[in-house]
Design a protein around this motif. Structure first.
Motif, mmCIF file in Angstrom:
data_model
loop_
_atom_site.group_PDB
_atom_site.id
_atom_site.type_symbol
_atom_site.label_atom_id
_atom_site.label_comp_id
_atom_site.label_asym_id
_atom_site.label_seq_id
_atom_site.Cartn_x
_atom_site.Cartn_y
_atom_site.Cartn_z
ATOM 1 N N GLY A 1 67.825 25.041 -38.319
ATOM 2 C CA GLY A 1 66.552 25.553 -38.807
ATOM 3 C C GLY A 1 65.378 25.073 -37.979
ATOM 4 O O GLY A 1 64.230 25.455 -38.227
ATOM 5 N N VAL A 2 65.664 24.238 -36.990
ATOM 6 C CA VAL A 2 64.632 23.751 -36.068
ATOM 7 C C VAL A 2 64.741 24.526 -34.761
ATOM 8 O O VAL A 2 65.838 24.661 -34.211
ATOM 9 C CB VAL A 2 64.807 22.243 -35.788
ATOM 10 N N THR A 3 63.634 25.039 -34.272
ATOM 11 C CA THR A 3 63.640 25.733 -32.990
ATOM 12 C C THR A 3 62.912 24.898 -31.946
ATOM 13 O O THR A 3 61.976 24.160 -32.258
ATOM 14 C CB THR A 3 62.973 27.117 -33.079
ATOM 15 N N VAL A 4 63.376 25.019 -30.712
ATOM 16 C CA VAL A 4 62.777 24.292 -29.588
ATOM 17 C C VAL A 4 62.589 25.281 -28.444
ATOM 18 O O VAL A 4 63.543 25.939 -28.020
ATOM 19 C CB VAL A 4 63.666 23.127 -29.120
ATOM 20 N N ASN A 5 61.370 25.369 -27.948
ATOM 21 C CA ASN A 5 61.058 26.302 -26.872
ATOM 22 C C ASN A 5 60.075 25.688 -25.897
ATOM 23 O O ASN A 5 59.414 24.691 -26.199
ATOM 24 C CB ASN A 5 60.454 27.591 -27.443
ATOM 25 N N SER A 6 59.977 26.312 -24.734
ATOM 26 C CA SER A 6 58.957 25.962 -23.746
ATOM 27 C C SER A 6 58.050 27.165 -23.523
ATOM 28 O O SER A 6 58.495 28.310 -23.601
ATOM 29 C CB SER A 6 59.590 25.573 -22.410
ATOM 30 N N VAL A 7 56.799 26.879 -23.231
ATOM 31 C CA VAL A 7 55.848 27.910 -22.829
ATOM 32 C C VAL A 7 55.381 27.586 -21.421
ATOM 33 O O VAL A 7 55.071 26.433 -21.101
ATOM 34 C CB VAL A 7 54.662 27.982 -23.806
ATOM 35 N N LEU A 8 55.363 28.608 -20.568
ATOM 36 C CA LEU A 8 55.001 28.436 -19.166
ATOM 37 C C LEU A 8 53.667 29.127 -18.890
ATOM 38 O O LEU A 8 53.630 30.322 -18.550
ATOM 39 C CB LEU A 8 56.074 29.028 -18.248
ATOM 40 N N ARG B 1 65.612 22.835 -23.319
ATOM 41 C CA ARG B 1 66.859 23.563 -23.549
ATOM 42 C C ARG B 1 67.929 22.642 -24.125
ATOM 43 O O ARG B 1 68.664 23.006 -25.061
ATOM 44 C CB ARG B 1 67.353 24.195 -22.251
ATOM 45 N N GLY B 2 68.032 21.435 -23.586
ATOM 46 C CA GLY B 2 69.026 20.496 -24.090
ATOM 47 C C GLY B 2 68.773 20.120 -25.541
ATOM 48 O O GLY B 2 69.720 19.992 -26.339
ATOM 49 N N LEU B 3 67.516 19.956 -25.901
ATOM 50 C CA LEU B 3 67.176 19.634 -27.289
ATOM 51 C C LEU B 3 67.461 20.814 -28.212
ATOM 52 O O LEU B 3 67.942 20.628 -29.338
ATOM 53 C CB LEU B 3 65.707 19.227 -27.376
ATOM 54 N N ALA B 4 67.186 22.029 -27.739
ATOM 55 C CA ALA B 4 67.506 23.217 -28.543
ATOM 56 C C ALA B 4 69.001 23.284 -28.827
ATOM 57 O O ALA B 4 69.429 23.630 -29.942
ATOM 58 C CB ALA B 4 67.037 24.479 -27.822
ATOM 59 N N GLU B 5 69.810 22.964 -27.821
ATOM 60 C CA GLU B 5 71.260 22.925 -28.019
ATOM 61 C C GLU B 5 71.631 21.850 -29.046
ATOM 62 O O GLU B 5 72.505 22.040 -29.890
ATOM 63 C CB GLU B 5 71.950 22.619 -26.690
#
Length: 263
Positions: A176-183, A166-170
């Motif tokens: 144009g770069v997306t950052v997500n987690s998959v659980l 989440r911090g990196l996504a912010e």
């Protein structure tokens, strides 16, 4: 729906087996050139040969390095200086009572499960931002939210991954770069198969042992079985495509309904 990844390069850490292997295979099927990562060249090359046999025409390359160490991550980045897609999948787990987990083990879990992703995102993220396109995905776990009593250290590192993601996504917002987690929930990988044997879960084949483990240890599961690696890989691959361009800063579940909270 645009799911074409032709012309894109990807790195999947810990991809010589399990969920990482399934992710690499799925990204390759969408046209990405995928770097297979493992600690030894022998195992990485054997995995690439296996993938090429299963998927003639797909592009796979070697990305050797132990990403759980600073030196190994640097070795990997030096051999693979640019990627468009980074999948932080490398991770370890081990059932152990909390009071028996020594400092050294806590540090090892943080190095592999948390610092590996931090190091690689720090190395590859700026290039993605400069080019105006990129995908970073952290493979966390439902254990990030439901801390498992049998391996608290693992759960804590997975919670940390959610915070980093989440911090990196912010940090890269609007680039144009997306950052997500998959659980993922409990998934039938080679490691989980060994885990089930060590826990003595149920009788019969792996499917039966998995269902017994779910019934006893994850009773809120709506799936009532272990997930398959390919089921997790499908979600990860979608997040890497142009179709998922508006999804960032999110933690997406492939947990079979284990988590009962609605947000």
């Amino acid at each position: 729906m645009d799911i074409d990844l032709k012309g894109r390069s990807a790195l999947v850490t810990g991809s010589t087996g399990g969920i990482g292997y399934a992710i690499a295979k799925t990204l390759g099927s969408l046209g990405a050139a995928v770097a297979i990562n493992g600690r030894t060249g022998e195992r990485v090359n054997a995995t690439i040969e296996r993938l090429r046999g299963e998927m003639p025409g797909a592009a796979f390359m070697a990305g050797v390095g132990d990403v759980g160490t600073e030196e190994g991550a640097a070795e990997l980045v030096a051999s693979l200086p640019k990627v468009d897609i980074l999948i932080n999948n490398a991770g370890i787990f081990e059932p152990k009572p909390f009071f028996d987990i020594a400092d050294q083990e806590w540090r090892r879990f943080f190095e592999v499960n948390v610092m590996s992703g931090i190091r690689l995102a720090r190395a590859y993220g700026p290039g993605m931002v400069e080019r105006g396109w990129g995908r970073i995905v952290f493979i966390a776990s439902e254990s990030a939210i439901n801390i498992p009593v049998e391996m608290v250290h693992y759960g804590v590192t997975k919670t940390a991954q959610l915070a980093v993601s989440r911090g990196l996504a912010e940090t890269v917002g609007g680039s144009g770069v997306t950052v997500n987690s998959v659980l993922p929930g409990p998934t039938l990988t080679e490691g989980v198969a060994d885990f089930l044997e060590s826990m003595g879960s149920g009788e019969g084949d792996l499917d039966a042992k998995g269902r017994a483990f779910i019934a006893e240890n994850r009773p809120t599961s709506l799936l009532k079985r272990l997930a398959q690696p390919e089921e997790v890989a499908n979600m990860v691959a979608y997040l890497c495509t142009p179709a998922a361009s508006a999804t960032t800063g999110a933690a997406l579940r492939v947990d079979g309904g284990v988590l009962r909270n609605i947000a």
